[in-house]
Design a protein around this motif. Structure first.
Motif, PDB file in Angstrom:
ATOM      1  N   LEU A   3       0.947  -1.376   0.264  1.00 27.49           N
ATOM      2  CA  LEU A   3      -0.196   0.022   0.101  1.00 27.49           C
ATOM      3  C   LEU A   3       1.110   0.942  -0.050  1.00 27.49           C
ATOM      4  CD1 LEU A   3      -3.150   0.718  -0.185  1.00 27.49           C
ATOM      5  CD2 LEU A   3      -3.376   1.017   2.890  1.00 27.49           C
ATOM      6  N   ASP A   4       2.094   1.490   0.852  1.00 26.05           N
ATOM      7  CA  ASP A   4       3.365   2.617   1.153  1.00 26.05           C
ATOM      8  C   ASP A   4       3.806   2.236  -0.745  1.00 26.05           C
ATOM      9  OD1 ASP A   4       2.555   3.298   2.880  1.00 26.05           O
ATOM     10  OD2 ASP A   4       3.440   1.813   3.869  1.00 26.05           O
ATOM     11  N   THR A   5       3.572   1.577  -1.898  1.00 26.58           N
ATOM     12  CA  THR A   5       4.392   0.729  -2.151  1.00 26.58           C
ATOM     13  C   THR A   5       3.461   2.182  -3.230  1.00 26.58           C
ATOM     14  OG1 THR A   5       5.810   0.203  -2.322  1.00 26.58           O
ATOM     15  CG2 THR A   5       5.361   0.103  -4.000  1.00 26.58           C
ATOM     16  N   LEU A   6       2.032   1.684  -3.932  1.00 28.34           N
ATOM     17  CA  LEU A   6       1.346   2.297  -4.308  1.00 28.34           C
ATOM     18  C   LEU A   6       1.412   3.584  -3.895  1.00 28.34           C
ATOM     19  CD1 LEU A   6      -1.316  -0.881  -3.952  1.00 28.34           C
ATOM     20  CD2 LEU A   6      -0.255  -0.536  -6.495  1.00 28.34           C
ATOM     21  N   LEU A  58       4.035  -2.491 -10.628  1.00 30.91           N
ATOM     22  CA  LEU A  58       2.525  -2.135 -10.654  1.00 30.91           C
ATOM     23  C   LEU A  58       1.559  -2.132 -11.424  1.00 30.91           C
ATOM     24  CD1 LEU A  58       2.566   0.438  -7.802  1.00 30.91           C
ATOM     25  CD2 LEU A  58       3.246  -2.105  -7.427  1.00 30.91           C
ATOM     26  N   SER A  59       2.175  -2.702 -12.656  1.00 29.95           N
ATOM     27  CA  SER A  59       1.093  -2.717 -14.070  1.00 29.95           C
ATOM     28  C   SER A  59      -0.303  -3.093 -13.480  1.00 29.95           C
ATOM     29  CB  SER A  59       1.772  -2.837 -15.205  1.00 29.95           C
ATOM     30  OG  SER A  59       2.946  -2.159 -15.769  1.00 29.95           O
ATOM     31  N   GLN A  60      -0.319  -4.322 -12.405  1.00 29.06           N
ATOM     32  CA  GLN A  60      -1.391  -4.362 -12.870  1.00 29.06           C
ATOM     33  C   GLN A  60      -2.664  -3.501 -11.871  1.00 29.06           C
ATOM     34  OE1 GLN A  60       1.431  -5.579 -10.834  1.00 29.06           O
ATOM     35  NE2 GLN A  60       1.059  -6.258  -9.460  1.00 29.06           N
ATOM     36  N   TYR A  61      -1.822  -2.370 -11.602  1.00 32.16           N
ATOM     37  CA  TYR A  61      -3.071  -1.588 -10.781  1.00 32.16           C
ATOM     38  C   TYR A  61      -3.440  -0.174 -11.813  1.00 32.16           C
ATOM     39  CZ  TYR A  61      -1.902  -4.403  -6.759  1.00 32.16           C
ATOM     40  OH  TYR A  61      -2.431  -5.482  -5.989  1.00 32.16           O
ATOM     41  N   LYS A  62      -3.371  -0.824 -13.045  1.00 29.12           N
ATOM     42  CA  LYS A  62      -2.989   0.362 -14.144  1.00 29.12           C
ATOM     43  C   LYS A  62      -4.956   0.615 -13.959  1.00 29.12           C
ATOM     44  CE  LYS A  62      -3.140   1.885 -18.387  1.00 29.12           C
ATOM     45  NZ  LYS A  62      -2.676   1.838 -20.305  1.00 29.12           N
ATOM     46  N   THR A  63      -5.527   0.078 -14.295  1.00 27.86           N
ATOM     47  CA  THR A  63      -6.693   0.503 -14.280  1.00 27.86           C
ATOM     48  C   THR A  63      -7.729   1.342 -12.550  1.00 27.86           C
ATOM     49  OG1 THR A  63      -7.405  -1.995 -15.707  1.00 27.86           O
ATOM     50  CG2 THR A  63      -9.141  -0.672 -14.767  1.00 27.86           C
ATOM     51  N   THR A  64      -7.169   0.849 -11.738  1.00 32.20           N
ATOM     52  CA  THR A  64      -6.875   1.482 -11.032  1.00 32.20           C
ATOM     53  C   THR A  64      -7.104   2.380 -10.656  1.00 32.20           C
ATOM     54  OG1 THR A  64      -7.234  -0.898  -9.079  1.00 32.20           O
ATOM     55  CG2 THR A  64      -7.385   1.499  -8.110  1.00 32.20           C
ATOM     56  N   PHE A  65      -5.793   2.547 -10.893  1.00 32.37           N
ATOM     57  CA  PHE A  65      -4.970   4.500 -11.256  1.00 32.37           C
ATOM     58  C   PHE A  65      -5.420   5.122 -12.221  1.00 32.37           C
ATOM     59  CE2 PHE A  65      -1.309   2.708  -8.039  1.00 32.37           C
ATOM     60  CZ  PHE A  65      -0.895   3.990  -7.620  1.00 32.37           C
TER      61      PHE A  65
END
Length: 682
Positions: free
Chosen positions: A114-117, A182-189
């Motif tokens: 979470l901190d990295t995100l 963290l490419s798997q979180y692209k949609t969320t970002f």
């Protein structure tokens, strides 16, 4: 005082022409360009024809238009763009980010991740607002310099490529997430920043344009200078490169100095003299060779108005953009004058107008050569303007002459056809199309100035017109006589080159006065009763003579043109009603011939003279009994020779040779009417 008033009244026509001459002169001079004329003519790539030229004064060498345009283009392409920065937006986004992040990611995500995100999101915001996010898309080159303004104070300089557009936000998010794996979180970002990110850069167009204009205003329009008495060009030296530009600079400086110094009024006076001289030549031409036109103030006004109109239109086009100069249909002028007057007057007026325009247009020699040539072609080709096909053919020929002459001039100047401006040919075609406007223009002039053209004459020649139908109903014999006279007159006019359409129309209407008392004329006496049997010779002669006056009244009531009324007035000239005159002489010893004479005037043109001959021949031919070729020849000779002896043709510009030609036509026509064979010698 009364003598002065009477003198002014007697000369009012000349006074009017004088005022018209002065007014037209000053109006044309007012339209002339406010500059003097450089005394030398020169062309790029051609030898200098005059003597060695030394600088008459100090002057700056002006840059060419190409050089100035290149500098302007360079400044415009490299000018800095100014954007206003709203710094509160970045602070606002940073403050809203923690809450938005918490909502976007669930509590189940491990805290280290979470901190990295969270750190990745902060870096995305930092990258987006390093220079700023654009409020809209702009089509600027990426290497254009950009200045960021905070409250109109310069804050930062960069390139346009570093500013973030709306379509680039996703790319930056993707780049940072790849960096953190963290490419798997692209949609969320993307979903997170879609609502969070706000643009903070707006393009300040007004300030950018203001700065650009300031830079353009700093451009120097001169490069170096020439001192007085410096040799500029030697005789025979080719004018090109810097020599050409120096000469252009001298020409520009010379013209501006001449018009702005104390000799302004001298130059103005000189222009006035030239214009006045040209218009005076036109007036003298009218007075010597076109007396009837000169005496008619309306016609003189019409001529001067058209010349001024052409100068005015050409001036407007030159002031707007001189490259459109050949769109102005100058050839309308000779067309209009030929339609209302004649070819010689049309060409003379056209040449005078083109000479006046030579002081207005660029490349005056080329322009005058093209326009005078086109005017000559117009006069030579346009005949019978009332025939539409003739006008289209003539306009095509005029356009072709323009194109050929311009092509020849261009090749002479440039030495090749590689750089020829094909768009100029389009201007010539447009000029040809504009020339077709002459038809409605002639109609408008007829209504405004009360003039008559061949187009109107064609309409008047229609036998279904109201007046001619009335003539055929009330006086059918006179109508038939008029038709026969019209055919004879038209053939005679064609033989000697007179206006056939005019003389035909004059013949159709010359006897309309007989409608008032039709039965008093033998051609309308179908019952065999002759009303003259109950009248005295004087009374009968008066009725016969009055058909001329009655015809003029009917013509004016029906608004026939003066050119047609002239035929009614002159078709009997000052001749005597011979039958009743001789009858009166049988009863009385002393008879006044004036009581039996037509009021006149005598014919004063070829056309009116032709009508008098044809009218007399046609009317008298009805009395021929057992006609033969010999009888017809003697009959025609006797009648026309008697008219000549009476001096009926003294005022008409017709020659004996032309009269002989008319006699020949009339003999041939009468022989055809009576179906005679040619008598061959045994």
């Amino acid at each position: 005082m009364n003598n002065l008033i009477n003198k002014l009244y007697r000369n009012h026509a000349l006074i009017y022409k004088g005022l018209l001459f002065v007014c037209t002169t000053f109006l044309i001079v007012y339209l002339f360009p406010k500059s003097g004329k450089f005394r030398y003519n020169f062309e790029r790539g051609k030898p200098w024809q005059s003597e060695n030229l030394y600088a008459p004064f100090d002057f700056a060498i002006k840059k060419s238009e190409e050089e100035i345009d290149s500098e302007k283009k360079n400044i415009t392409e490299n000018a800095s763009l100014f954007f206003n920065v709203d710094n509160t937006i970045r602070t606002k986004v940073n403050n809203l980010y923690p809450n938005a992040f918490t909502k976007a990611f669930s509590e189940t995500v491990p805290k280290p991740l979470l901190d990295t995100l969270f750190s990745a999101g902060k870096e995305i915001i930092s990258d987006l607002y390093t220079f700023g996010v654009l409020s809209e898309s702009y089509n600027f080159s990426g290497d254009r310099a950009v200045t960021l303004l905070d409250e109109r104070v310069e804050k930062q300089n960069t390139l346009f490529v570093n500013l973030v557009g709306q379509n680039e936000i996703t790319e930056i998010i993707d780049k940072i997430l790849i960096k953190y794996d963290l490419s798997q979180y692209k949609t969320t970002f993307v979903s997170l920043f879609f609502d969070l990110i706000e643009p903070n850069l707006t393009f300040d167009k007004s300030f950018t344009d203001k700065v650009l204009q300031e830079e353009l205003d700093k451009i120097a329009y001169a490069r170096g200078s020439i001192e007085r008495e410096t040799l500029i060009v030697s005789k025979g030296e080719v004018v090109e490169g810097d020599k050409f530009q120096i000469l252009k600079s001298l020409q520009s400086e010379y013209e501006s100095q001449i018009w702005t110094k104390s000799n302004y009024y001298w130059v103005l006076f000189a222009y006035t003299l030239l214009v006045a001289l040209a218009l005076l030549m036109l007036l003298l031409f009218l007075r010597k060779y076109r007396t009837k036109v000169f005496e008619n103030n309306t016609k003189v006004t019409f001529i001067f108005f058209n010349i001024f109109l052409m100068v005015f239109i050409t001036t407007l086009v030159v002031n707007y953009n001189s490259k459109y100069i050949y769109v102005v249909p100058i050839c309308i002028l000779p067309l209009v004058f030929k339609a209302f007057f004649d070819a010689r007057l049309g060409l003379f007026s056209h040449v005078i107008t083109v000479l006046l325009l030579g002081s207005i247009v660029p490349n005056s020699y080329e322009y005058m050569f093209l326009q005078i040539t086109a005017g000559i072609v117009t006069i030579l080709t346009v005949s019978e303007l009332y025939k539409r096909a003739n006008l289209f053919i003539s306009v095509g020929q005029i356009t072709l002459i323009y194109i050929v002459a311009y092509f020849a001039f261009f090749v002479i100047h440039e030495g090749s056809v590689e750089t020829i401006k094909w768009e100029t040919f389009v201007w010539f075609i447009l000029c040809g199309l504009a020339t077709l406007f002459v038809q409605p223009l002639i109609y408008a002039y007829e209504k405004l100035f009360g003039l008559v053209s061949d187009v109107s004459l064609l309409e008047l020649s229609d036998t279904n017109s109201k007046l001619l139908k009335e003539l055929s109903n009330k006086a059918p014999g006179t109508f038939h006589h008029s038709l026969n006279v019209a055919n004879l007159a038209e053939a005679s006019a064609n033989e000697i080159g007179a206006n056939a359409m005019l003389v035909r129309v004059g013949a159709l209407y010359h006897d309309i006065g007989k409608m008032k008392n039709p039965t008093y004329f033998t051609e309308n006496q179908s019952t065999g009763i002759n009303p003259h049997d109950e009248l005295s010779s004087k009374e009968s002669a008066r009725i016969i003579i009055d058909h001329v006056i009655d015809g003029i009244e009917i013509a004016r009531k029906n608004k026939l043109p003066d050119r047609v009324i002239d035929f009614i007035r002159t078709h009997h000239g000052t001749s005597v009603v011979y039958y009743f005159y001789m009858k009166e002489k049988e009863d009385f010893d002393e008879v006044e011939s004036s009581d039996f004479s037509y009021p006149g005037p005598r014919p004063f043109s070829k056309e009116t003279a032709i009508l008098m001959m044809c009218d007399s021949i046609e009317a008298a031919s009805k009395s021929l009994k057992e006609p033969t070729s010999t009888k017809i020849d003697a009959f025609v000779e006797n009648i026309i020779n008697k008219q000549i002896e009476d001096g009926q043709f003294l005022n008409a510009n017709i020659t004996f040779k032309e009269i002989q030609s008319i006699k020949k036509v009339l003999k041939h026509k009468l022989a055809n009417i009576y179906h005679l064979r040619i008598e061959y010698p045994e």
